[in-house]
Design a protein around this motif. Structure first.
Motif, PDB file in Angstrom:
ATOM      1  N   ALA A  82       0.815  -1.215   0.000  1.00 37.60           N
ATOM      2  CA  ALA A  82       0.000   0.000   0.000  1.00 37.60           C
ATOM      3  C   ALA A  82       0.848   1.264   0.000  1.00 37.60           C
ATOM      4  N   LEU A  83       2.162   1.125   0.067  1.00 36.04           N
ATOM      5  CA  LEU A  83       3.018   2.308   0.117  1.00 36.04           C
ATOM      6  C   LEU A  83       3.222   2.904  -1.263  1.00 36.04           C
ATOM      7  N   THR A  84       3.553   4.185  -1.262  1.00 36.20           N
ATOM      8  CA  THR A  84       3.887   4.827  -2.542  1.00 36.20           C
ATOM      9  C   THR A  84       5.319   4.477  -2.906  1.00 36.20           C
ATOM     10  N   ASN A  85       5.671   4.771  -4.157  1.00 39.88           N
ATOM     11  CA  ASN A  85       7.032   4.504  -4.598  1.00 39.88           C
ATOM     12  C   ASN A  85       8.042   5.231  -3.729  1.00 39.88           C
ATOM     13  N   GLU A  86       7.717   6.441  -3.373  1.00 38.98           N
ATOM     14  CA  GLU A  86       8.623   7.249  -2.561  1.00 38.98           C
ATOM     15  C   GLU A  86       8.832   6.612  -1.194  1.00 38.98           C
ATOM     16  N   GLN A  87       7.738   6.171  -0.594  1.00 37.89           N
ATOM     17  CA  GLN A  87       7.844   5.557   0.725  1.00 37.89           C
ATOM     18  C   GLN A  87       8.648   4.265   0.659  1.00 37.89           C
ATOM     19  N   MET A  88       8.421   3.486  -0.395  1.00 36.35           N
ATOM     20  CA  MET A  88       9.166   2.230  -0.555  1.00 36.35           C
ATOM     21  C   MET A  88      10.653   2.515  -0.702  1.00 36.35           C
ATOM     22  N   ARG A  89      10.968   3.594  -1.381  1.00 36.86           N
ATOM     23  CA  ARG A  89      12.368   3.916  -1.615  1.00 36.86           C
ATOM     24  C   ARG A  89      13.095   4.106  -0.284  1.00 36.86           C
ATOM     25  N   HIS A  90      12.387   4.657   0.692  1.00 35.39           N
ATOM     26  CA  HIS A  90      13.025   4.863   1.987  1.00 35.39           C
ATOM     27  C   HIS A  90      13.257   3.553   2.715  1.00 35.39           C
ATOM     28  N   MET A  91      12.357   2.607   2.458  1.00 35.70           N
ATOM     29  CA  MET A  91      12.497   1.319   3.122  1.00 35.70           C
ATOM     30  C   MET A  91      13.640   0.504   2.521  1.00 35.70           C
ATOM     31  N   ARG A  92      13.734   0.578   1.202  1.00 35.73           N
ATOM     32  CA  ARG A  92      14.721  -0.255   0.505  1.00 35.73           C
ATOM     33  C   ARG A  92      16.127   0.150   0.862  1.00 35.73           C
ATOM     34  N   GLY A  93      16.941  -0.785   1.139  1.00 36.02           N
ATOM     35  CA  GLY A  93      18.322  -0.481   1.486  1.00 36.02           C
ATOM     36  C   GLY A  93      18.468  -0.192   2.959  1.00 36.02           C
ATOM     37  N   ASP A  94      17.411   0.267   3.566  1.00 38.40           N
ATOM     38  CA  ASP A  94      17.474   0.622   4.976  1.00 38.40           C
ATOM     39  C   ASP A  94      16.953  -0.526   5.833  1.00 38.40           C
ATOM     40  N   ARG A  95      15.705  -0.913   5.598  1.00 37.43           N
ATOM     41  CA  ARG A  95      15.147  -1.972   6.429  1.00 37.43           C
ATOM     42  C   ARG A  95      14.976  -3.273   5.663  1.00 37.43           C
ATOM     43  N   LEU A  96      15.000  -3.152   4.327  1.00 34.33           N
ATOM     44  CA  LEU A  96      14.907  -4.342   3.481  1.00 34.33           C
ATOM     45  C   LEU A  96      16.087  -4.300   2.529  1.00 34.33           C
ATOM     46  N   GLY A  97      16.774  -5.410   2.389  1.00 32.47           N
ATOM     47  CA  GLY A  97      17.878  -5.431   1.437  1.00 32.47           C
ATOM     48  C   GLY A  97      17.659  -6.552   0.446  1.00 32.47           C
ATOM     49  N   MET A  98      18.254  -6.402  -0.731  1.00 32.75           N
ATOM     50  CA  MET A  98      18.111  -7.477  -1.720  1.00 32.75           C
ATOM     51  C   MET A  98      19.420  -7.706  -2.453  1.00 32.75           C
ATOM     52  N   ILE A  99      19.743  -8.952  -2.698  1.00 31.76           N
ATOM     53  CA  ILE A  99      20.889  -9.273  -3.548  1.00 31.76           C
ATOM     54  C   ILE A  99      20.429 -10.167  -4.692  1.00 31.76           C
ATOM     55  N   PHE A 100      21.136 -10.069  -5.785  1.00 32.48           N
ATOM     56  CA  PHE A 100      20.692 -10.702  -7.014  1.00 32.48           C
ATOM     57  C   PHE A 100      21.688 -11.744  -7.497  1.00 32.48           C
ATOM     58  N   GLN A 101      21.270 -12.388  -8.585  1.00 31.75           N
ATOM     59  CA  GLN A 101      22.113 -13.437  -9.126  1.00 31.75           C
ATOM     60  C   GLN A 101      23.378 -12.858  -9.739  1.00 31.75           C
ATOM     61  N   GLU A 102      23.207 -11.813 -10.504  1.00 34.45           N
ATOM     62  CA  GLU A 102      24.347 -11.233 -11.204  1.00 34.45           C
ATOM     63  C   GLU A 102      24.866 -10.011 -10.464  1.00 34.45           C
ATOM     64  N   PRO A 103      26.021 -10.111  -9.819  1.00 38.78           N
ATOM     65  CA  PRO A 103      26.488  -8.953  -9.040  1.00 38.78           C
ATOM     66  C   PRO A 103      26.701  -7.718  -9.894  1.00 38.78           C
ATOM     67  N   MET A 104      27.054  -7.904 -11.153  1.00 37.94           N
ATOM     68  CA  MET A 104      27.345  -6.723 -11.945  1.00 37.94           C
ATOM     69  C   MET A 104      26.112  -5.860 -12.182  1.00 37.94           C
ATOM     70  N   THR A 105      24.921  -6.410 -12.039  1.00 35.45           N
ATOM     71  CA  THR A 105      23.750  -5.574 -12.293  1.00 35.45           C
ATOM     72  C   THR A 105      23.540  -4.537 -11.210  1.00 35.45           C
ATOM     73  N   SER A 106      24.032  -4.788  -9.997  1.00 36.70           N
ATOM     74  CA  SER A 106      23.825  -3.755  -8.992  1.00 36.70           C
ATOM     75  C   SER A 106      25.091  -2.951  -8.724  1.00 36.70           C
ATOM     76  N   LEU A 107      26.167  -3.254  -9.445  1.00 37.54           N
ATOM     77  CA  LEU A 107      27.382  -2.478  -9.271  1.00 37.54           C
ATOM     78  C   LEU A 107      27.625  -1.614 -10.508  1.00 37.54           C
TER      79      LEU A 107
END
Lengths: 282, 332, 336
Positions: free
Chosen positions: C84-109
């Motif tokens: 139910a959160l807006t994109n802006e609100q989610m942005r604050h959560m991401r990286g701070d309280r929720l983290g994600m890692i992916f299969q290909e490291p180069m995609t996030s670097l």
């Protein structure tokens, strides 16, 4: 027939592109059916009714020699298509030849691509002018001159694409099956160049109009009486204030044609990109 | 009686060139002295991690890459430097199956044309009817119907495309298949189908397989013998069950211990068995190239490079302390 | 009001995700629900196309809009409905309280920035720190993820590092703000088995040190057996079985789970011929009525076509979505 339907789908999604396609169809129809559609003979001079504004008799008006502008614009479509097709043919045939051979035979390629680089350094129109000076004027020679401009870009693009394709696994596979160079180029590389080159062709077609019109405008292209849009613009420089239609109508024809070609080219390019790539919802 | 495939002292080195003048400033020894053997009707599983050179080895054997040194013999015939007709003849006997089912088929070619093309190249059929029949028979054999002939690769799933690739490799009736990670790009449940297919085909056509893979579990299911590769060289070989039960090389042992087994009661727990990563192939460590990561390493390992030596039971290992490793208990 | 320790950290309820494609709209996720407690590792298992990655993206609010969106359901994270959160609100959560890692490291670097700078950026997005302080934190984090000579390495560019090291850097970036939940989407699939073992060890030790929960998404049942506390199996956009990890491997109840376990090649098995699952996964546009696995299920009966089976509780903590689940074997004595 579903291939035709599939081709038309993206045009349904983007109205502007649909307009572009429709306009090109219009140009094509005009070119093909010119003798039957044009109300007057484009070369028919009327000494009395010169520089007339648009009217019921002459939809676009008449030019300085009394010729019906509407008919001339329609016949101009013929020249436009003919020139475009000729330029595209020359650019593709020589460009692809140059590009694929350079990519596939690297030592030869190094030499050829450096020559191409040098030629690309010459401003396009200067190159065309130089060729016209050497070859002379006329339809055929202006096609060669303008075509030469685009041989270089096509060669470069083909070179890059061929190198990319040659590195694909299926080329490795067919090599390990025993296929020789010529079979690989003919059966595996060229067909895969088709789609990107089609996109390229539409853009070349578009710019060919402009280059050809420029040559005509400078009097170095087609003979002055031949009804090409470029020629028509060239003839009218003295009469612009009295009859602006003389410039606007052929000018609009060129602009709209180029615009439509670019639109269609964009759609083609987007369509062809990762079209058959892998699974849907990965 | 010579083996189907014999490789002796094979080296494939790549020059490292300086960017501007393209002078050779070093060499990457992708394959650095490999000896191996594949018998008709049997599978040699070649295992190694990325960078060990196994793909390069596979491609060199199939002559997609030129060997720098060494010998490749098919049925006793030296094909290392074969050219022209001889090379074409060799290609009829040795074929390759590629890893990526999405990239190994020309997207513009119909399946039937792709499979039938080798017959044209080698002029093995006299009529289109004959070609059609042979292709249809093969498609049947790999579990896709003859209807597949008129369709394009993109209409098929990954597993099906891999079957098409296998059919294409078999159309010339080869004796040896070099399979480069043929199931790595496939889903787990599809892997099983393709592995089973390959085993059936091996039995039906008496094919020899050089099965290159990084997945030890897969290798375990399809191989008769196994060879382990590290930084361009074979470090251990042996019959499958013996090698897996009692590895003689510390790297093999480390690899086996690293594989997560789908059974939570047999968790490895912390302490990954192999620390660090692969050394720089352009500048490998002296002596035994594995010694910086090896829990058994001693002084001699740094000074002297061990050669593959026989250790009984058909096993060989390139390690100064192979006996000690063997005595370390089960790794699986 | 339940105390934080009582309610799950993450509770996905009746999640549904729709995707618009050239061929029409379809549901990538039909109905997904699971819960994850603090400090727990939940393994989300399935093959490609089952929707597990989409689930992760949906939780993180990273669905490629407008093509894909959550069409129903809630994603409760620590008391807040993320859906139910807006994109802006989610942005604050991401990286701070929720983290994600992916299969290909180069995609996030980002290849043009130094590794340390990227960590600093991730940190300063959520914390009011000066550059010097942030840099020190970044180095400390690199050290924590096992990168040797962290102080020097922080000045490297991504391409100067090996695959395993890049994966560690990506983990460092995801965890630098000490999130409570880490979503790992196939984090070791592209790695060698030796590096995989190292990364899995790292994730477990970080879990202990930072007290975080991990949603581990993978197709590799070995990985799941190695790290998970509980497992959820996905098929064709639905959860078809959830259980404690020991329970799932000992006594799989859903025919798909059962077949999957039998079909994977194993290092420790004696079988030579692998058991396969008939057929292939149906495309999301052509899922059969009722139970989507029935076309491939050896136990299917007419009832399976009538309606989608509910996720029924077959034993405490063990649920399966099947009308005719596989029988549970008799309880075994503990293996020595």
């Amino acid at each position: 027939m579903s291939a035709v339907r599939e081709f038309l789908v993206p045009f349904g999604q983007r109205k502007v592109a649909a307009f572009g396609l429709a306009f090109l169809v219009l140009v094509l129809v005009a070119a093909l059916l010119a003798p039957w559609i044009a109300p007057y003979d484009p070369q028919q001079i009327d000494a009395i009714d010169r520089l007339a504004p648009p009217s019921a008799e002459h939809w676009f008006g008449t030019d300085h020699a009394g010729r019906d502008l509407f008919s001339r614009v329609i016949y101009g479509a013929r020249m436009a298509l003919l020139t475009g097709a000729g330029v595209v043919a020359i650019a593709l045939i020589f460009g692809v030849l140059l590009g694929t051979l350079s990519a596939y035979f690297p030592t030869l390629g190094m030499v050829l691509m450096r020559i191409v680089d040098v030629l690309m350094g010459v401003p396009a129109l200067l190159l065309a002018l130089a060729l016209v000076v050497i070859l002379g004027k006329g339809l055929f020679n202006s096609m060669i001159a303008v075509g030469a401009i685009y041989v270089t870009t096509t060669a470069r693009i083909t070179y890059g694409l061929t190198r990319k394709i040659a590195a694909e696994t299926y080329i490795e596979a067919v090599t390990s099956l025993g296929a020789g160079h010529w079979r690989i180029i003919r059966r595996h590389i060229l067909p895969n160049l088709l789609s990107p080159l089609m996109v390229q062709a539409t853009f070349i077609f578009a710019f060919a109009q402009l280059s050809a019109a420029s040559l005509d405008f400078l009097g170095l292209g087609l003979p002055p009486d031949v009804p090409s849009w470029g020629n028509m613009i060239a003839e009218t420089t003295r009469y612009i204030t009295r009859a602006p239609g003389l410039l606007m109508f052929p000018g609009a024809a060129i602009i709209l044609t180029v615009f439509s070609l670019n639109l269609v080219g964009d759609v083609l390019r987007d369509r062809l990109d990762p079209r058959f790539k892998d699974d849907l919802a990965k | 009686m010579s083996a189907l495939l014999e490789v002796e002292g094979l080296k494939t080195w790549f020059p490292v060139r300086s960017p501007l003048l393209r002078r050779t400033v070093g060499r990457i020894r992708a394959v650095d002295g490999v000896r191996l053997k594949v018998e008709a009707g049997r599978t040699l599983g070649l295992v190694g991690e990325s960078g060990c050179g196994k793909s390069t080895l596979g491609r060199t054997i199939v002559r997609l890459l030129e060997p720098t040194e060494g010998e490749i013999r098919i049925d006793g015939i030296d094909v290392t430097r074969a050219r022209g007709r001889d090379l074409l003849a060799m290609r009829r006997r040795v074929q390759m199956v590629f890893q990526d089912p999405y990239a190994s088929l020309n997207p513009r070619l119909r399946v039937g044309d792709a499979i039938g093309e080798p017959l044209d190249i080698h002029r093995l059929v006299r009529s289109r009817g004959e070609k059609h029949d042979r292709v249809a028979a093969l498609l049947d054999k790999v579990g896709l119907g003859a209807e597949a002939m008129d369709r394009y690769p993109h209409e098929f799933s990954g597993g099906q495309r891999q079957r098409i690739g296998i059919a294409r490799a078999l159309v010339l009736n080869p004796e040896l298949l070099v399979a480069d990670e043929p199931v790595s790009a496939l889903d787990v449940s599809v892997q099983a189908q393709v592995i089973n297919l390959m085993r059936d085909l091996q039995r039906d056509f008496n094919l020899g397989y050089l099965f290159i893979a990084h997945d030890l579990s897969v290798v375990r299911h399809i191989s008769d013998d196994v060879a382990i590769m590290y930084l361009g060289r074979i470090v251990e070989t042996g019959p499958k069950t013996k090698l897996f039960a009692m590895p003689r090389h510390p790297y093999t042992r480390g690899l086996l211990l690293s594989v997560p087994v789908p059974d939570p009661t047999r968790r490895r727990g912390a302490h990954a068995p192999l620390a660090g990563g692969l050394p720089n192939p352009a500048d490998p460590p002296p002596g035994c190239t594995f010694h910086p990561r090896c829990p058994y390493a001693t002084e001699i390992c740094r000074l002297e490079r061990p050669e593959l030596r026989p250790l009984g039971d058909g096993q060989t290992a390139a390690c100064h302390h192979a006996e000690e490793v063997a005595a370390s208990g089960r790794a699986v | 009001m339940s105390t934080p320790a009582e309610r799950p950290l993450l509770a996905v309820e009746s999640l549904q995700v729709g995707i618009r494609s050239a061929r029409g709209t379809f549901l990538a996720i039909e109905e997904v629900g699971f819960a994850l407690d603090e400090g727990e590792v939940l393994g989300l298992v399935g093959e490609s196309g089952c929707g597990k990655s989409i689930t992760a993206l949906a939780v993180m609010g990273l669905l490629p809009q407008p093509v894909a969106r959550i069409t129903a359901g809630q994603v409760w994270f620590d008391g807040t409905d993320l859906a139910a959160l807006t994109n802006e609100q989610m942005r604050h959560m991401r990286g701070d309280r929720l983290g994600m890692i992916f299969q290909e490291p180069m995609t996030s670097l980002n290849p043009v920035y130094r590794v340390g700078d990227q960590l600093v950026e991730a940190l300063r997005e959520h914390r009011p720190l000066g550059r010097g302080e942030a840099w020190r934190e970044a180095v400390a984090m690199l050290d924590m993820v096992g990168i040797p000579a962290a102080r020097d390495r922080a000045s490297s560019y991504p391409h100067e590092l090996s695959g395993g090291m890049r994966q560690r850097v990506m983990i460092a970036m995801a965890l630098i703000c000490r999130p409570k939940l880490l979503i790992a989407d196939e984090p070791t699939t592209a790695l060698d088995v030796s590096t995989q073992a190292q990364i899995l060890d790292l994730l477990l030790s970080l879990k202990r040190e930072l007290g975080m929960a991990i949603l581990m998404i993978t197709h590799d049942l070995g990985v799941v057996a190695e790290v998970a506390d509980r497992v959820a199996v996905m098929y064709a956009g639905r959860i078809v079985e959830t259980a404690d990890v020991f329970e799932l491997f000992r006594a799989p109840r859903h025919p798909y789970t059962d077949a999957l376990l039998r079909s994977i090649p194993r290092l420790d098995s004696e079988l030579d011929r692998l058991v396969t699952i008939e057929g292939t996964v149906a495309s999301p546009l052509e899922r059969p009525s009722g139970c989507s696995f029935r076309d491939r299920c050896p136990r299917a009966r007419p009832r399976c076509a009538e309606a989608v089976p509910p996720l029924g509780e077959l034993a405490p903590g063990h649920r399966a979505r099947c009308y005719f689940p596989v029988e549970a074997p008799a309880p075994q004595a503990e293996r020595v």
